[in-house]
Design a protein around this motif. Sequence first.
Motif, short mmCIF file in Angstrom:
data_model
loop_
_atom_site.label_atom_id
_atom_site.label_comp_id
_atom_site.label_asym_id
_atom_site.label_seq_id
_atom_site.Cartn_x
_atom_site.Cartn_y
_atom_site.Cartn_z
N GLU A 84 7.49 19.28 -12.78
CA GLU A 84 6.54 18.20 -13.01
C GLU A 84 7.10 17.16 -13.96
OE1 GLU A 84 3.81 16.14 -15.48
OE2 GLU A 84 4.56 18.09 -16.16
N ILE A 94 0.86 -1.19 0.00
CA ILE A 94 0.00 0.00 0.00
C ILE A 94 0.89 1.23 0.00
CG2 ILE A 94 -1.83 1.24 1.22
CD1 ILE A 94 -2.65 -1.42 2.45
N HIS A 95 0.81 2.01 -1.08
CA HIS A 95 1.66 3.20 -1.20
C HIS A 95 0.81 4.41 -0.89
CE1 HIS A 95 4.85 0.87 -3.23
NE2 HIS A 95 3.80 0.13 -3.56
N LEU A 129 4.97 7.11 0.61
CA LEU A 129 5.58 6.12 1.50
C LEU A 129 4.63 4.94 1.57
CD1 LEU A 129 5.37 7.69 5.09
CD2 LEU A 129 3.82 8.17 3.24
N THR A 130 5.16 3.81 1.94
CA THR A 130 4.28 2.66 2.03
C THR A 130 3.62 2.66 3.39
OG1 THR A 130 5.85 1.14 3.02
CG2 THR A 130 5.93 1.36 0.63
N ALA A 131 2.56 1.87 3.49
CA ALA A 131 1.83 1.81 4.75
C ALA A 131 2.72 1.34 5.87
CB ALA A 131 0.63 0.89 4.59
N ASP A 152 -5.78 3.98 -19.04
CA ASP A 152 -4.50 3.61 -19.62
C ASP A 152 -3.79 2.51 -18.85
OD1 ASP A 152 -5.14 5.54 -21.35
OD2 ASP A 152 -3.58 6.97 -20.77
N MET A 199 2.38 10.83 -22.47
CA MET A 199 1.50 11.38 -21.44
C MET A 199 1.50 12.90 -21.52
SD MET A 199 0.13 9.03 -20.05
CE MET A 199 0.36 7.75 -21.24
N ARG A 217 0.79 9.02 -13.60
CA ARG A 217 0.46 8.66 -14.96
C ARG A 217 1.71 8.68 -15.82
NH1 ARG A 217 -3.45 11.99 -18.80
NH2 ARG A 217 -1.39 12.62 -19.47
N TYR A 264 -0.40 13.32 -12.14
CA TYR A 264 0.32 13.34 -13.41
C TYR A 264 1.63 12.57 -13.29
CZ TYR A 264 -2.76 16.39 -16.01
OH TYR A 264 -3.82 16.90 -16.69
N LEU A 311 -2.72 17.22 -8.28
CA LEU A 311 -2.53 17.14 -9.73
C LEU A 311 -1.11 16.70 -10.07
CD1 LEU A 311 -4.53 20.25 -10.93
CD2 LEU A 311 -4.84 17.92 -11.73
N ASP A 312 -0.14 17.30 -9.38
CA ASP A 312 1.25 16.92 -9.63
C ASP A 312 1.43 15.42 -9.41
OD1 ASP A 312 2.05 19.40 -10.32
OD2 ASP A 312 2.92 19.93 -8.37
N ARG A 344 0.19 16.55 -20.34
CA ARG A 344 -0.47 17.23 -19.24
C ARG A 344 -0.88 18.62 -19.71
NH1 ARG A 344 1.78 18.48 -13.12
NH2 ARG A 344 0.01 19.76 -12.54
N ARG A 364 5.28 6.80 -12.74
CA ARG A 364 5.60 6.36 -11.40
C ARG A 364 4.68 5.23 -10.94
NH1 ARG A 364 5.23 10.70 -7.92
NH2 ARG A 364 6.20 11.97 -9.50
N GLN A 388 -9.71 19.04 -14.48
CA GLN A 388 -8.37 18.49 -14.68
C GLN A 388 -8.17 17.23 -13.85
OE1 GLN A 388 -6.01 19.41 -16.72
NE2 GLN A 388 -7.13 21.18 -17.52
#
Lengths: 333, 360, 351
Positions: free
Chosen positions: C58, A167-168, C70-72, A240, C1, A186, A183, A179-180, C3, A189, A229
């Motif tokens: 960005e 779980i991240h 971070l992970t749980a 996707d 991608m 997407r 994106y 938003l950052d 934006r 990451r 957005q």
Amino acid sequence: MVVLREGMCPGLDEALVRDLRAAGITTVEDVVSSDIEELAQRCTVSYKALFAIRRVLLAQHAAFPVSGADLYEELLSSTAILSTGNPSLDKLLDPGLYTGEITELSGGPGSGKSQVCFGVAVHISYQLKQSVIFIDTTGGLTASRLLQMLQAETSNTEEQMAALQRIHIFRLFNVFSLLDCLYGLRGGRLQQACVGGGSVKAVIVDSVSAVIAPLLGGKQNEGMSLMIQVAGVLKTMAKDFNVAALVTNHVTRSVGGEVQPGLGASWSHIPRTRILLERQERAADISHSSVRSATLIKSSRRPCHIREQFDLQWWSRSKEESSGKRKRDETGS
Amino acid sequence: MATRKLKRAGVSDDMCEQLKRHQIESCKDLLSLSPVEVMNVAELSSRRASELLQSVSRAVAPPVTTALELWRQHSCFSTSLPALDRLLGGGLSRGTLTEVTGPSGCGKTQMCLMLSVLATLPKSRGGLDSGVIYIDTESAFSAKRLVEIAQSRFPDHFGCRERALQMAGRVHVFRELTCQNVLNRLDRLEEDIISTGAGLIILDSVASVVRKEFDTTLPGNLMHRSNMLSHEASTLKYLAHQFNIPVVLTNQITTHLGGQGSEGGSGFVTAALGNTWSHSVNTRLIVQYVDARQRQILIAKSPVAPFAVLNYTIEKQGICMDGQGALYEGTDPGLQPIRVQTEFNYNQTEPMDRTEQTQQ
Amino acid sequence: MQRSVFSLSLSPSVKRKLVNAGFQFTNDLLHLKPVQLSKEATLSQLEALEVLQAVRKEGGGGDAGASSSLTALDLLQKEQDLRRIVTFSSQLDAALGGGLPVGKTTEICGAPGVGKTQLCLQLAVDVQVPQCFGGIGGQVVYIDTEGSFLLQRVVDIATAAVQHCSLLVEDDEQRVAMTTFTVETILSNTFLVRCHDYVELLAELHLLPDFLSDHPRVRLLVIDSVAFPFRQHFEDLSQRTRLLNGLAQQLIAMATSHNMAVLMTNQMTTRLRGGQSQQVPALGETWGHAPTSRLLLHWAGSRRLAAIFKSPDHTGATVQYQITSEGFRDIDQSEQTHTVQSTASQRDTGH
């Protein structure tokens, strides 16, 4: 709308771009929609060259027609249905969270939205062994609660830790960082997050209204634009990468006193499925029942206004029999 | 403070011009916007917008003090009733709102008059050596009674008539008989406090004008009334804090229906003006009847004192208390039942157990 | 991608100019130089630089949100390092899962005089209890909007807390800690702000992040109350909702980044529903989402009850409490904390 740049396609060199710009043609769209013959005369370029450029640009930027059968094939092979871990909710969702779609949970304070999100996250990471991205915008996430739910599933510490690692969590408190983050996810990451076993199958945003609601209203529509957005990036990401997006929303009371999901009409088109969670008791007195009712208020698969009851304790059910129950008996007297 | 013009908050002229186009001229206007709105009107990126908000905030935000600094300048306004003072931790706290509520004729105004006298006393005698602002909405103020209390309570100090008259001269009475007038008076009170050197504000009573003018059975009126009351409360709190002086208010009683919280189930008498108002006062003292002569004062809400009940009588020299007071089982100050005159029989002078009465 | 530039945190007018110049997506901007961009999109050079910085932040493979990911499991470890603030009422502590959670927002709602301010003052003292006594040895920022912060009362509570700890001293570490845990230090570690209206409150919150960076030991922020300044002077209720929503996000962000507990109080209001009036927390339905936990203090006759109404890790409980001369306590008389200074002036709720 993409700006014309040199080297985008053969024949489109710096001089030509400059000439086109002088003629008021700055984007691909402009090229495609202009009269080539007239343009060729104005820019003193050969008609043939321009025509070729247009063809290449069209090929690069146009959408492809896809046949329904192909789409169906692809859908079958890529769509997964993730169980929430709770039979009543699964029944309502027919029969779980669909990847590639946005599902929304709305409800008043203390109606159990976050609890459902935790439960889903734990179920996917532990039972399905897949990764989950959890975006917390309300500060409501506590890892100890996740652990508590996991302890109800298994007593194996190693498995618990492995599940927690899948779980991240992102903790973000304003729309721009949301938003950052979206994106960023997407833009690659999302795959990186898979390291450590299992691909990301769900993105949970709890809550989407907390960051968007402060923007709406007043004499401006910038807030609305940002909301769209967020919706857009969530949607494309779900599609996707074939992940299920689960978002939560608050509720407002309409003039007639009826409860309805927040964020207005524009947002209501975004989630494919909407569920309204409510506390069972109507009175003001605070009883600590963990039973909630869930009503399907928007769905493309099942008739709406189906109501199911479920127990928030479900995800930590073995807990209830032992310490949880004792605690309540102790204090409820 | 909050209405300070942006120009005086260190915002550049260009930016002021830019904001003025959107009718944003004061710090309040700007701070009432959400960050995204600020980005919009100031045409700034979100980082620069938050910088702008911060610099404007610096001009508006009140200073941070430590409690220790405040503790060093802490003092109370003694009520000259030792038992009550002891319970309240020294008297009425400066900078807070104290409400006296109860049925008519029970001594609310007497209390106010007595406190007025006390405030004018020199510091060596436990007073504030200051003027008093007395806003009278019931035409109940009596200068004659004021002098009488002064002379009989402190015969040595107010022995000569001149001194008593001087004392009366320091009590500035404003007679305001409508809601609007009261509000206007409160809005201007800052100037009056400075010019009269007031160390105590009395508003006798909050309830009378409000209850006269607002028929709460009509829709919308209740809303309007609570808006007005909270405006009054915040103005008074502002003044109390700025000048570090106590504020005393009086309130009336109302019949609470529905039986919630009462064992009897039928209606009972409780403080007027509702729940929201009860939040606004810091301390609530309830005065009520015991018998024809004896009265009681209940501490119904106080951040320092426990629920307590004290007996008193009204004498020539104002309020006189005997005994140390007893504790009682309190409840929601908004629902605390109040004993009114009609509940006892004049012929029957049999004394009753104190604590039992308060529980009804 | 791709934006859209609309999603960048730039001023709306700059975004409009970019789009008018044909820059719809951030990819179109990546390879541009500031001067070139300022010419093409008729922006000032400074604006152009800001645009490019935003885009690169960005697009550059992203450290933008990565730092907060971070992970749980990481979070669990973090949480276990953070200790909770004990309330001196063991029953309430148990109901809250060990005390007031640090890094979260908690709201106390309740009728007038039921003890909201008392609990705030109690916690303002409790947060300073040294670590060797099971406290967290922090400082407190107390924003008072109602004028209900009473020093006399803080001194009472602080005296009781100091006395309580001094009775527990067993080893040298604790003896040393007691020399710096006095009523005087408690008062000097309490930062008080008196806000008279919502504008001052909002202004204070804008400045608070800087104050917290200067005072890293602050572990508790009290706002008593949020309701009072926001229940007046508002013609436009939607504006109020918007401001409150923004305020909630600010508080949560501060609580998380500074590892600080945020405690707010709220008043009760009467709502008519189906011909029946009932007491509900003020500030509207939407505000209810703002705090992570909600504690409801209410009267049941002469008993005082605290109910946990909303909480992320516990489904809820109701406990009875009392307000004594020493502060907020359990009703159980056998507790050690009560025997310390049980005086006649105790508001015993009785059983």
